[in-house]
Design a protein around this motif. Structure first.
Motif, PDB file in Angstrom:
ATOM      1  N   VAL A  25     -17.004  -3.058  30.558  1.00 36.77           N
ATOM      2  CA  VAL A  25     -17.317  -4.469  30.320  1.00 36.77           C
ATOM      3  C   VAL A  25     -16.067  -5.163  29.804  1.00 36.77           C
ATOM      4  O   VAL A  25     -15.381  -4.650  28.912  1.00 36.77           O
ATOM      5  CB  VAL A  25     -18.462  -4.607  29.282  1.00 36.77           C
ATOM      6  N   PHE A  26     -15.779  -6.338  30.374  1.00 40.22           N
ATOM      7  CA  PHE A  26     -14.664  -7.161  29.919  1.00 40.22           C
ATOM      8  C   PHE A  26     -15.224  -8.388  29.209  1.00 40.22           C
ATOM      9  O   PHE A  26     -16.005  -9.133  29.800  1.00 40.22           O
ATOM     10  CB  PHE A  26     -13.808  -7.636  31.104  1.00 40.22           C
ATOM     11  N   GLU A  27     -14.827  -8.606  27.960  1.00 39.92           N
ATOM     12  CA  GLU A  27     -15.216  -9.822  27.270  1.00 39.92           C
ATOM     13  C   GLU A  27     -14.417 -10.983  27.851  1.00 39.92           C
ATOM     14  O   GLU A  27     -13.323 -10.797  28.391  1.00 39.92           O
ATOM     15  CB  GLU A  27     -14.929  -9.696  25.776  1.00 39.92           C
ATOM     16  N   GLN A  28     -14.953 -12.194  27.730  1.00 40.33           N
ATOM     17  CA  GLN A  28     -14.251 -13.381  28.242  1.00 40.33           C
ATOM     18  C   GLN A  28     -12.875 -13.512  27.594  1.00 40.33           C
ATOM     19  O   GLN A  28     -11.908 -13.888  28.239  1.00 40.33           O
ATOM     20  CB  GLN A  28     -15.081 -14.643  28.001  1.00 40.33           C
ATOM     21  N   GLY A  29     -12.798 -13.206  26.313  1.00 37.94           N
ATOM     22  CA  GLY A  29     -11.511 -13.278  25.610  1.00 37.94           C
ATOM     23  C   GLY A  29     -10.478 -12.341  26.193  1.00 37.94           C
ATOM     24  O   GLY A  29      -9.285 -12.648  26.232  1.00 37.94           O
ATOM     25  N   ALA A  30     -10.924 -11.178  26.664  1.00 39.01           N
ATOM     26  CA  ALA A  30     -10.007 -10.218  27.280  1.00 39.01           C
ATOM     27  C   ALA A  30      -9.469 -10.759  28.600  1.00 39.01           C
ATOM     28  O   ALA A  30      -8.273 -10.650  28.887  1.00 39.01           O
ATOM     29  CB  ALA A  30     -10.708  -8.888  27.507  1.00 39.01           C
ATOM     30  N   LEU A  31     -10.354 -11.363  29.391  1.00 37.72           N
ATOM     31  CA  LEU A  31      -9.910 -11.944  30.664  1.00 37.72           C
ATOM     32  C   LEU A  31      -8.919 -13.076  30.429  1.00 37.72           C
ATOM     33  O   LEU A  31      -7.926 -13.217  31.139  1.00 37.72           O
ATOM     34  CB  LEU A  31     -11.114 -12.431  31.467  1.00 37.72           C
ATOM     35  N   GLU A  32      -9.176 -13.887  29.411  1.00 42.89           N
ATOM     36  CA  GLU A  32      -8.253 -14.979  29.084  1.00 42.89           C
ATOM     37  C   GLU A  32      -6.932 -14.437  28.550  1.00 42.89           C
ATOM     38  O   GLU A  32      -5.868 -14.986  28.848  1.00 42.89           O
ATOM     39  CB  GLU A  32      -8.915 -15.926  28.091  1.00 42.89           C
ATOM     40  N   ALA A  33      -6.978 -13.354  27.796  1.00 40.26           N
ATOM     41  CA  ALA A  33      -5.745 -12.745  27.291  1.00 40.26           C
ATOM     42  C   ALA A  33      -4.903 -12.183  28.430  1.00 40.26           C
ATOM     43  O   ALA A  33      -3.671 -12.282  28.414  1.00 40.26           O
ATOM     44  CB  ALA A  33      -6.076 -11.656  26.279  1.00 40.26           C
ATOM     45  N   ILE A  34      -5.562 -11.608  29.440  1.00 36.42           N
ATOM     46  CA  ILE A  34      -4.839 -11.099  30.613  1.00 36.42           C
ATOM     47  C   ILE A  34      -4.171 -12.260  31.345  1.00 36.42           C
ATOM     48  O   ILE A  34      -3.001 -12.178  31.734  1.00 36.42           O
ATOM     49  CB  ILE A  34      -5.792 -10.321  31.545  1.00 36.42           C
ATOM     50  N   ALA A  35      -4.908 -13.354  31.516  1.00 33.40           N
ATOM     51  CA  ALA A  35      -4.336 -14.537  32.176  1.00 33.40           C
ATOM     52  C   ALA A  35      -3.179 -15.108  31.351  1.00 33.40           C
ATOM     53  O   ALA A  35      -2.142 -15.486  31.917  1.00 33.40           O
ATOM     54  CB  ALA A  35      -5.427 -15.587  32.381  1.00 33.40           C
ATOM     55  N   ASP A  36      -3.327 -15.147  30.036  1.00 33.98           N
ATOM     56  CA  ASP A  36      -2.256 -15.659  29.173  1.00 33.98           C
ATOM     57  C   ASP A  36      -1.004 -14.802  29.258  1.00 33.98           C
ATOM     58  O   ASP A  36       0.111 -15.326  29.312  1.00 33.98           O
ATOM     59  CB  ASP A  36      -2.732 -15.741  27.723  1.00 33.98           C
ATOM     60  N   LYS A  37      -1.171 -13.485  29.259  1.00 30.77           N
ATOM     61  CA  LYS A  37      -0.014 -12.590  29.379  1.00 30.77           C
ATOM     62  C   LYS A  37       0.696 -12.784  30.707  1.00 30.77           C
ATOM     63  O   LYS A  37       1.913 -12.733  30.789  1.00 30.77           O
ATOM     64  CB  LYS A  37      -0.453 -11.133  29.240  1.00 30.77           C
ATOM     65  N   THR A  38      -0.090 -12.999  31.757  1.00 33.35           N
ATOM     66  CA  THR A  38       0.497 -13.224  33.084  1.00 33.35           C
ATOM     67  C   THR A  38       1.287 -14.525  33.098  1.00 33.35           C
ATOM     68  O   THR A  38       2.379 -14.583  33.662  1.00 33.35           O
ATOM     69  CB  THR A  38      -0.609 -13.249  34.149  1.00 33.35           C
ATOM     70  N   LEU A  39       0.740 -15.569  32.481  1.00 30.67           N
ATOM     71  CA  LEU A  39       1.464 -16.846  32.389  1.00 30.67           C
ATOM     72  C   LEU A  39       2.735 -16.693  31.565  1.00 30.67           C
ATOM     73  O   LEU A  39       3.778 -17.249  31.905  1.00 30.67           O
ATOM     74  CB  LEU A  39       0.567 -17.922  31.773  1.00 30.67           C
ATOM     75  N   GLU A  40       2.646 -15.933  30.494  1.00 35.43           N
ATOM     76  CA  GLU A  40       3.789 -15.711  29.620  1.00 35.43           C
ATOM     77  C   GLU A  40       4.920 -15.000  30.357  1.00 35.43           C
ATOM     78  O   GLU A  40       6.090 -15.340  30.203  1.00 35.43           O
ATOM     79  CB  GLU A  40       3.308 -14.866  28.435  1.00 35.43           C
ATOM     80  N   LYS A  41       4.568 -14.019  31.185  1.00 36.26           N
ATOM     81  CA  LYS A  41       5.573 -13.268  31.945  1.00 36.26           C
ATOM     82  C   LYS A  41       5.988 -13.971  33.231  1.00 36.26           C
ATOM     83  O   LYS A  41       6.923 -13.541  33.896  1.00 36.26           O
ATOM     84  CB  LYS A  41       5.032 -11.873  32.282  1.00 36.26           C
ATOM     85  N   LYS A  42       5.233 -15.013  33.599  1.00 38.31           N
ATOM     86  CA  LYS A  42       5.499 -15.790  34.818  1.00 38.31           C
ATOM     87  C   LYS A  42       5.496 -14.901  36.061  1.00 38.31           C
ATOM     88  O   LYS A  42       6.354 -15.018  36.928  1.00 38.31           O
ATOM     89  CB  LYS A  42       6.809 -16.557  34.699  1.00 38.31           C
ATOM     90  N   THR A  43       4.499 -14.020  36.153  1.00 34.08           N
ATOM     91  CA  THR A  43       4.411 -13.110  37.292  1.00 34.08           C
ATOM     92  C   THR A  43       3.340 -13.522  38.290  1.00 34.08           C
ATOM     93  O   THR A  43       3.208 -12.884  39.335  1.00 34.08           O
ATOM     94  CB  THR A  43       4.125 -11.671  36.818  1.00 34.08           C
ATOM     95  N   GLY A  44       2.575 -14.554  37.993  1.00 34.49           N
ATOM     96  CA  GLY A  44       1.575 -15.044  38.930  1.00 34.49           C
ATOM     97  C   GLY A  44       0.442 -14.056  39.141  1.00 34.49           C
ATOM     98  O   GLY A  44       0.226 -13.150  38.339  1.00 34.49           O
ATOM     99  N   ALA A  45      -0.270 -14.230  40.233  1.00 35.37           N
ATOM    100  CA  ALA A  45      -1.449 -13.413  40.510  1.00 35.37           C
ATOM    101  C   ALA A  45      -1.093 -11.943  40.684  1.00 35.37           C
ATOM    102  O   ALA A  45      -1.888 -11.067  40.364  1.00 35.37           O
ATOM    103  CB  ALA A  45      -2.165 -13.935  41.750  1.00 35.37           C
ATOM    104  N   ARG A  46       0.093 -11.651  41.180  1.00 38.64           N
ATOM    105  CA  ARG A  46       0.490 -10.256  41.384  1.00 38.64           C
ATOM    106  C   ARG A  46       0.668  -9.524  40.057  1.00 38.64           C
ATOM    107  O   ARG A  46       0.548  -8.306  39.993  1.00 38.64           O
ATOM    108  CB  ARG A  46       1.762 -10.160  42.201  1.00 38.64           C
ATOM    109  N   GLY A  47       0.946 -10.244  38.997  1.00 36.80           N
ATOM    110  CA  GLY A  47       1.121  -9.622  37.694  1.00 36.80           C
ATOM    111  C   GLY A  47      -0.173  -9.235  37.013  1.00 36.80           C
ATOM    112  O   GLY A  47      -0.171  -8.476  36.045  1.00 36.80           O
ATOM    113  N   LEU A  48      -1.292  -9.734  37.515  1.00 33.60           N
ATOM    114  CA  LEU A  48      -2.581  -9.426  36.903  1.00 33.60           C
ATOM    115  C   LEU A  48      -2.873  -7.933  36.925  1.00 33.60           C
ATOM    116  O   LEU A  48      -3.325  -7.355  35.941  1.00 33.60           O
ATOM    117  CB  LEU A  48      -3.707 -10.188  37.612  1.00 33.60           C
ATOM    118  N   ARG A  49      -2.618  -7.294  38.061  1.00 31.32           N
ATOM    119  CA  ARG A  49      -2.921  -5.864  38.187  1.00 31.32           C
ATOM    120  C   ARG A  49      -2.098  -5.026  37.215  1.00 31.32           C
ATOM    121  O   ARG A  49      -2.611  -4.087  36.607  1.00 31.32           O
ATOM    122  CB  ARG A  49      -2.695  -5.371  39.614  1.00 31.32           C
TER     123      ARG A  49
END
Length: 162
Positions: free
Chosen positions: A76-100
């Motif tokens: 189970v992923f909490e909403q906060g975890a999904l937002e943290a993953i998106a925030d880390k991706t934005l921080e690293k500027k890796t786009g959708a490919r960085g999500l994985r």
């Protein structure tokens, strides 16, 4: 082509590119002539990245949920975890490919731990797991003594008879 430099959107500077700019950058006219349309893409925002994680039919979250589910464990992923993953991706500027890669950093310890501990019944990924690398919340069912695999893989090969 932009007369007032104060009106330039410096975050999306590529939207102002013209074929002449490519020529002055060093591309030969033969290549520029083969580019019928020049366009730019807007960077993905937090909401778009979160949607990419969850909405497609084969989304990354669904893939990992199914993968861990093969060991009869609910992921189970909490909403906060999904937002943290998106925030880390934005921080690293890796786009959708960085999500994985961020998902893998978070889940690799869990994917090694789950098969070896049959009492684990549920793993909850929190924002703190993603941001600080802390251990996820784990629910255990002490009555489970061995892991029930939900999917079996058959690696046997049928050779044609001669």
């Amino acid at each position: 082509s932009v007369l007032n430099t104060q009106d330039i959107d410096k975050e999306n500077i590529m939207k102002y590119i013209l074929p002449q700019d490519l020529r002055s950058f060093g591309l030969i006219p033969e290549i520029i002539g083969r580019l019928p349309v020049l366009t730019h893409l807007k960077p993905l925002d937090r909401t778009a990245l979160r949607n990419i994680l969850t909405e497609p039919k084969n989304s990354i979250v669904k893939q990992y949920t199914q993968l861990v589910g093969m060991d009869d464990v609910e992921l189970v992923f909490e909403q906060g975890a999904l937002e943290a993953i998106a925030d880390k991706t934005l921080e690293k500027k890796t786009g959708a490919r960085g999500l994985r890669s961020i998902m893998e950093q978070t889940l690799i310890p869990i994917m090694f731990k789950v098969p070896s501990e049959p009492t684990i019944s549920k793993v909850i990924i929190t924002a703190d797991c993603v941001k600080n690398g802390t251990a996820p919340d784990v629910e255990r069912d002490e009555s489970r003594t061995e892991r029930k695999l939900t999917t079996t893989l058959d690696f046997s090969v049928d050779h044609p008879k001669k």
